[in-house]
Design a protein around this motif. Structure first.
Motif, PDB file in Angstrom:
ATOM      1  N   UNK A   1      22.335 121.216 -35.648  1.00  0.00           N
ATOM      2  CA  UNK A   1      22.053 120.264 -36.729  1.00  0.00           C
ATOM      3  C   UNK A   1      22.832 120.515 -38.023  1.00  0.00           C
ATOM      4  N   UNK A   2      23.487 121.654 -38.148  1.00  0.00           N
ATOM      5  CA  UNK A   2      24.218 122.008 -39.380  1.00  0.00           C
ATOM      6  C   UNK A   2      23.382 121.749 -40.634  1.00  0.00           C
ATOM      7  N   UNK A   3      22.144 122.238 -40.685  1.00  0.00           N
ATOM      8  CA  UNK A   3      21.301 121.959 -41.855  1.00  0.00           C
ATOM      9  C   UNK A   3      21.838 122.629 -43.105  1.00  0.00           C
ATOM     10  N   UNK A   4      21.644 121.942 -44.227  1.00  0.00           N
ATOM     11  CA  UNK A   4      21.960 122.572 -45.511  1.00  0.00           C
ATOM     12  C   UNK A   4      20.676 122.950 -46.251  1.00  0.00           C
ATOM     13  N   UNK A   5      19.532 122.758 -45.587  1.00  0.00           N
ATOM     14  CA  UNK A   5      18.248 123.144 -46.177  1.00  0.00           C
ATOM     15  C   UNK A   5      17.202 123.294 -45.081  1.00  0.00           C
ATOM     16  N   UNK A   6      16.228 124.185 -45.329  1.00  0.00           N
ATOM     17  CA  UNK A   6      15.093 124.373 -44.428  1.00  0.00           C
ATOM     18  C   UNK A   6      13.798 124.207 -45.211  1.00  0.00           C
TER      19      UNK A   6
ATOM     20  N   UNK B   1      13.079 121.473 -40.345  1.00  0.00           N
ATOM     21  CA  UNK B   1      11.754 122.074 -40.473  1.00  0.00           C
ATOM     22  C   UNK B   1      11.635 123.180 -39.432  1.00  0.00           C
ATOM     23  N   UNK B   2      11.024 124.312 -39.821  1.00  0.00           N
ATOM     24  CA  UNK B   2      10.881 125.421 -38.880  1.00  0.00           C
ATOM     25  C   UNK B   2       9.471 126.003 -38.971  1.00  0.00           C
ATOM     26  N   UNK B   3       8.887 126.284 -37.792  1.00  0.00           N
ATOM     27  CA  UNK B   3       7.530 126.823 -37.732  1.00  0.00           C
ATOM     28  C   UNK B   3       7.376 127.663 -36.483  1.00  0.00           C
ATOM     29  N   UNK B   4       6.330 128.459 -36.486  1.00  0.00           N
ATOM     30  CA  UNK B   4       6.001 129.270 -35.319  1.00  0.00           C
ATOM     31  C   UNK B   4       5.255 128.422 -34.284  1.00  0.00           C
ATOM     32  N   UNK B   5       5.531 128.590 -32.984  1.00  0.00           N
ATOM     33  CA  UNK B   5       4.807 127.827 -31.957  1.00  0.00           C
ATOM     34  C   UNK B   5       3.302 128.126 -31.990  1.00  0.00           C
TER      35      UNK B   5
END
Length: 365
Positions: free
Chosen positions: A265-270, A214-218
């Motif tokens: 983390x080597x993610x394969x999806x975000x 998961x990715x978001x702005x602070x």
């Protein structure tokens, strides 16, 4: 100086209307007379009279002049839009259109306030607009709390306290004043952020993703914390094998930041907090040689207009913005009519729009 003079004219005529100096149906002084009386420009006088008309207090008749509105209009309301991001995102513009398109909007008016694109000025502008709405004695305020700034919680509470003191009802749009999962004592209309993120994560898992980040702005709004909660809940409940919790707060356009996530983390999806973050992340991943969706899948939230026009069309969750606006107006009118009702959260569901970025077969509508 022009702004000061405009408010002086506006407030003086409002006082005259409230005191009974001018009676319903009576003709008001002409613009030429007001220009001479207040020493103002014709444009300043026109602006003040136009706002009085928007508020439903006067009626302007071409060739005849401006007249005090009849008392039959006394049940109409003027509401303020205290939305710092108005004009800067697609979401709030459509929400406001939903309000105006509502059948309930026929007798009521909306005051649109100024906004700013500078993050360090949003708190100040929002508080100034709050005071303007109080001076205009609006019937209620639709408030989308300030986000991203470090002092946002204090500023948002100052605004709410000022409106409370003026006895002006508040309906929150999209987000709460408090940190998730706490809630304020005001009505809120928006989407079910926890369920929205849960469904998006569920979709990625069904599409074959095994390591989702998961990715978001602070310093984002509490809505993002709710989305993080839904993401984590789906990971725990649905992942066929244990997936490490990967929540990342930072600038998705920063290659160094994104590369650190890939290495860790080597993610394969975000799953991205919103489409804006998803668009930045997509550009960054493509610039460092990652393929979408072959190497990494991406899903966003909002379904902004450009989502389908990105280098890889974006799978996302579509917000029912017009419905949010329509329901927000109904909630405000209900709050005015029933001030003792408990505070309510009215949370709508989103629609998954599947495009190329998630690797599943597109079913865009």
């Amino acid at each position: 100086m022009a702004t000061h003079k405009y408010r002086e004219i506006l407030e003086k005529i409002q006082e005259d209307l409230q005191s009974g100096r001018y009676t319903p149906g009576q003709r008001l002084p002409s613009e030429t007379e007001l220009v001479r009386r207040y020493g103002a420009s014709r444009m300043t006088v026109f602006r003040a009279m136009h706002e009085l008309q928007t508020m439903g207090l006067v009626v302007r008749r071409v060739g005849s002049g401006t007249f005090v509105a009849q008392t039959s209009n006394s049940k109409s309301h003027v509401f303020g839009l205290l939305i710092p991001e108005l004009g800067q995102t697609e979401i709030f513009e459509v929400i406001c259109k939903g309000m105006m398109e509502s059948q309930d909007a026929v007798r009521h008016s909306l005051l649109w306030g100024n906004s700013t694109s500078k993050e360090n000025e949003k708190e100040k502008v929002a508080e100034q607009l709050c005071q303007h709405f109080i001076s205009q004695k609006v019937s209620g305020v639709f408030f989308a709390p300030v986000e991203f700034s470090t002092g946002r919680f204090r500023a948002n509470h100052r605004i709410a306290e000022a409106l409370d003191e003026a006895r002006i009802p508040i309906v929150l749009l999209d987000r709460c004043l408090e940190t998730y999962p706490r809630r304020s004592r005001y009505d809120l209309v928006g989407i079910d952020n926890r369920r929205t993120a849960y469904q998006a994560t569920e979709h990625l898992i069904a599409a074959g993703a095994k390591r989702i980040a998961f990715i978001a702005r602070p310093n984002s709004a509490p809505t993002v914390d709710a989305r993080i909660a839904g993401f984590r809940e789906a990971i725990q409940a649905l992942a066929p094998t244990p997936i490490r919790d990967s929540v990342n707060l930072g600038d998705a356009s920063d290659q160094k930041f994104v590369k650190a996530i890939l290495k860790k983390d080597s993610p394969d999806a975000f799953l991205c907090a919103n489409d804006f973050t998803a668009g930045l992340l997509m550009q960054t991943l493509l610039s460092i040689g990652e393929r979408i969706p072959e190497d990494i899948r991406i899903v966003g939230v909002d379904d902004v207009k450009y989502a389908g026009l990105l280098p890889v069309p974006l799978t996302t969750q579509r917000q029912p913005c017009r419905d949010i606006g329509r329901i927000a107006l109904a909630v405000m009118l209900d709050r005015i009519g029933n001030p003792d009702l408990p505070a309510r959260d009215v949370l709508l569901g989103c629609q998954m729009v599947v495009r190329q970025s998630c690797g599943a077969k597109s079913r865009e509508q």
